[in-house]
Design a protein around this motif. Sequence first.
Motif, PDB file in Angstrom:
ATOM      1  N   PHE A 102       0.814  -1.220   0.000  1.00  0.00           N
ATOM      2  CA  PHE A 102       0.000   0.000   0.000  1.00  0.00           C
ATOM      3  C   PHE A 102       0.848   1.271   0.000  1.00  0.00           C
ATOM      4  CE2 PHE A 102       0.886   0.233   4.470  1.00  0.00           C
ATOM      5  CZ  PHE A 102       0.744  -1.048   4.963  1.00  0.00           C
ATOM      6  N   VAL A 103       2.172   1.163   0.086  1.00  0.00           N
ATOM      7  CA  VAL A 103       3.024   2.350   0.005  1.00  0.00           C
ATOM      8  C   VAL A 103       4.058   2.241  -1.106  1.00  0.00           C
ATOM      9  CG1 VAL A 103       2.742   2.813   2.465  1.00  0.00           C
ATOM     10  CG2 VAL A 103       4.794   1.579   1.656  1.00  0.00           C
ATOM     11  N   LYS A 104       4.136   1.097  -1.748  1.00  0.00           N
ATOM     12  CA  LYS A 104       5.152   0.876  -2.770  1.00  0.00           C
ATOM     13  C   LYS A 104       5.007   1.904  -3.883  1.00  0.00           C
ATOM     14  CE  LYS A 104       6.430  -3.325  -3.350  1.00  0.00           C
ATOM     15  NZ  LYS A 104       6.525  -4.755  -3.714  1.00  0.00           N
ATOM     16  N   GLY A 105       6.128   2.508  -4.248  1.00  0.00           N
ATOM     17  CA  GLY A 105       6.115   3.531  -5.286  1.00  0.00           C
ATOM     18  C   GLY A 105       5.886   4.934  -4.759  1.00  0.00           C
ATOM     19  N   ARG A 106       5.489   5.061  -3.490  1.00  0.00           N
ATOM     20  CA  ARG A 106       5.227   6.378  -2.905  1.00  0.00           C
ATOM     21  C   ARG A 106       6.196   6.705  -1.768  1.00  0.00           C
ATOM     22  NH1 ARG A 106       0.568   7.273  -0.267  1.00  0.00           N
ATOM     23  NH2 ARG A 106       0.274   5.099   0.366  1.00  0.00           N
ATOM     24  N   PHE A 107       6.591   5.695  -1.018  1.00  0.00           N
ATOM     25  CA  PHE A 107       7.466   5.888   0.142  1.00  0.00           C
ATOM     26  C   PHE A 107       8.853   5.340  -0.172  1.00  0.00           C
ATOM     27  CE2 PHE A 107       4.049   5.768   3.762  1.00  0.00           C
ATOM     28  CZ  PHE A 107       3.305   6.724   3.078  1.00  0.00           C
ATOM     29  N   THR A 108       9.870   5.954   0.454  1.00  0.00           N
ATOM     30  CA  THR A 108      11.243   5.487   0.343  1.00  0.00           C
ATOM     31  C   THR A 108      11.861   5.437   1.732  1.00  0.00           C
ATOM     32  OG1 THR A 108      11.477   6.489  -1.853  1.00  0.00           O
ATOM     33  CG2 THR A 108      13.499   5.891  -0.690  1.00  0.00           C
ATOM     34  N   ILE A 109      12.403   4.281   2.087  1.00  0.00           N
ATOM     35  CA  ILE A 109      13.072   4.129   3.380  1.00  0.00           C
ATOM     36  C   ILE A 109      14.582   4.113   3.149  1.00  0.00           C
ATOM     37  CG2 ILE A 109      12.961   1.585   3.310  1.00  0.00           C
ATOM     38  CD1 ILE A 109      12.582   1.654   6.374  1.00  0.00           C
ATOM     39  N   TYR A 110      15.323   4.754   4.035  1.00  0.00           N
ATOM     40  CA  TYR A 110      16.778   4.723   3.926  1.00  0.00           C
ATOM     41  C   TYR A 110      17.376   4.915   5.311  1.00  0.00           C
ATOM     42  CZ  TYR A 110      15.960   9.799   3.546  1.00  0.00           C
ATOM     43  OH  TYR A 110      15.521  11.089   3.735  1.00  0.00           O
ATOM     44  N   ARG A 111      18.652   4.580   5.422  1.00  0.00           N
ATOM     45  CA  ARG A 111      19.281   4.582   6.735  1.00  0.00           C
ATOM     46  C   ARG A 111      20.670   5.207   6.681  1.00  0.00           C
ATOM     47  NH1 ARG A 111      19.389  -1.276   8.697  1.00  0.00           N
ATOM     48  NH2 ARG A 111      20.718  -0.461  10.369  1.00  0.00           N
ATOM     49  N   ASP A 112      21.093   5.644   7.829  1.00  0.00           N
ATOM     50  CA  ASP A 112      22.425   6.211   8.024  1.00  0.00           C
ATOM     51  C   ASP A 112      23.059   5.436   9.173  1.00  0.00           C
ATOM     52  OD1 ASP A 112      24.677   7.642   8.698  1.00  0.00           O
ATOM     53  OD2 ASP A 112      23.626   9.508   9.104  1.00  0.00           O
ATOM     54  N   ASN A 113      23.935   4.513   8.850  1.00  0.00           N
ATOM     55  CA  ASN A 113      24.496   3.656   9.902  1.00  0.00           C
ATOM     56  C   ASN A 113      25.465   4.413  10.813  1.00  0.00           C
ATOM     57  OD1 ASN A 113      23.063   1.365   9.264  1.00  0.00           O
ATOM     58  ND2 ASN A 113      24.647   0.532   7.924  1.00  0.00           N
ATOM     59  N   ILE A 114      26.078   5.451  10.298  1.00  0.00           N
ATOM     60  CA  ILE A 114      26.982   6.233  11.149  1.00  0.00           C
ATOM     61  C   ILE A 114      26.177   7.070  12.130  1.00  0.00           C
ATOM     62  CG2 ILE A 114      28.708   8.071  11.165  1.00  0.00           C
ATOM     63  CD1 ILE A 114      29.670   6.987   8.460  1.00  0.00           C
ATOM     64  N   GLY A 115      25.126   7.716  11.644  1.00  0.00           N
ATOM     65  CA  GLY A 115      24.281   8.522  12.505  1.00  0.00           C
ATOM     66  C   GLY A 115      23.229   7.737  13.252  1.00  0.00           C
ATOM     67  N   LYS A 116      23.144   6.424  12.964  1.00  0.00           N
ATOM     68  CA  LYS A 116      22.153   5.547  13.606  1.00  0.00           C
ATOM     69  C   LYS A 116      20.745   6.094  13.418  1.00  0.00           C
ATOM     70  CE  LYS A 116      25.460   3.896  17.028  1.00  0.00           C
ATOM     71  NZ  LYS A 116      25.730   3.641  18.461  1.00  0.00           N
ATOM     72  N   MET A 117      20.421   6.411  12.177  1.00  0.00           N
ATOM     73  CA  MET A 117      19.124   6.984  11.850  1.00  0.00           C
ATOM     74  C   MET A 117      18.448   6.184  10.742  1.00  0.00           C
ATOM     75  SD  MET A 117      19.935  11.059  11.791  1.00  0.00           S
ATOM     76  CE  MET A 117      18.253  11.411  11.270  1.00  0.00           C
ATOM     77  N   VAL A 118      17.132   6.159  10.789  1.00  0.00           N
ATOM     78  CA  VAL A 118      16.320   5.589   9.716  1.00  0.00           C
ATOM     79  C   VAL A 118      15.301   6.644   9.310  1.00  0.00           C
ATOM     80  CG1 VAL A 118      14.825   3.708   8.992  1.00  0.00           C
ATOM     81  CG2 VAL A 118      16.511   3.321  10.785  1.00  0.00           C
ATOM     82  N   SER A 119      15.154   6.856   8.025  1.00  0.00           N
ATOM     83  CA  SER A 119      14.235   7.885   7.538  1.00  0.00           C
ATOM     84  C   SER A 119      13.209   7.271   6.607  1.00  0.00           C
ATOM     85  CB  SER A 119      15.011   8.980   6.820  1.00  0.00           C
ATOM     86  OG  SER A 119      15.919   9.613   7.703  1.00  0.00           O
ATOM     87  N   LEU A 120      12.091   7.970   6.477  1.00  0.00           N
ATOM     88  CA  LEU A 120      11.020   7.532   5.582  1.00  0.00           C
ATOM     89  C   LEU A 120      10.540   8.742   4.814  1.00  0.00           C
ATOM     90  CD1 LEU A 120       9.298   5.007   4.809  1.00  0.00           C
ATOM     91  CD2 LEU A 120       7.569   5.905   6.399  1.00  0.00           C
ATOM     92  N   GLN A 121      10.848   8.782   3.527  1.00  0.00           N
ATOM     93  CA  GLN A 121      10.363   9.832   2.639  1.00  0.00           C
ATOM     94  C   GLN A 121       9.000   9.391   2.124  1.00  0.00           C
ATOM     95  OE1 GLN A 121      11.604  12.927   1.493  1.00  0.00           O
ATOM     96  NE2 GLN A 121       9.601  13.069   0.520  1.00  0.00           N
TER      97      GLN A 121
END
Length: 115
Positions: free
Chosen positions: A62-81
């Motif tokens: 239900f979010v494929k094509g609209r949302f993008t998940i990515y991570r920053d292993n150095i900053g220990k962060m996960v984001s969701l566009q």
Amino acid sequence: QVQPVESGGGSVQPGGSLTLSCTTTLSNFRYMTMAWYRQGSEKERELVASVTYDGDPQYAHFVKGRFTIYRDNIGKMVSLQMNSLKPEDTAVYYCNKVSASLLPWGQGTQVTVSS
């Protein structure tokens, strides 16, 4: 284990965009598959998107094509566009591991999509 801290939610009109962020203090963050979950009003919590330790993403249909998940292993962060938001995306969004043993749930961040 310390719970994640989510931020970036807000109120937008249908078709709008938001970027959510999640910070952690986990010492072994770089080895974990992390995910965003959401819980709408009177609904069960559901998995939205996940990302492996090396950045391989997976999305709920239900979010494929609209949302993008990515991570920053150095900053220990996960984001969701989140783009092309719909009213049905309205929910509290949380991040956590993908594991049989989850971290304590954070407070989440509210996303409201309404005209």
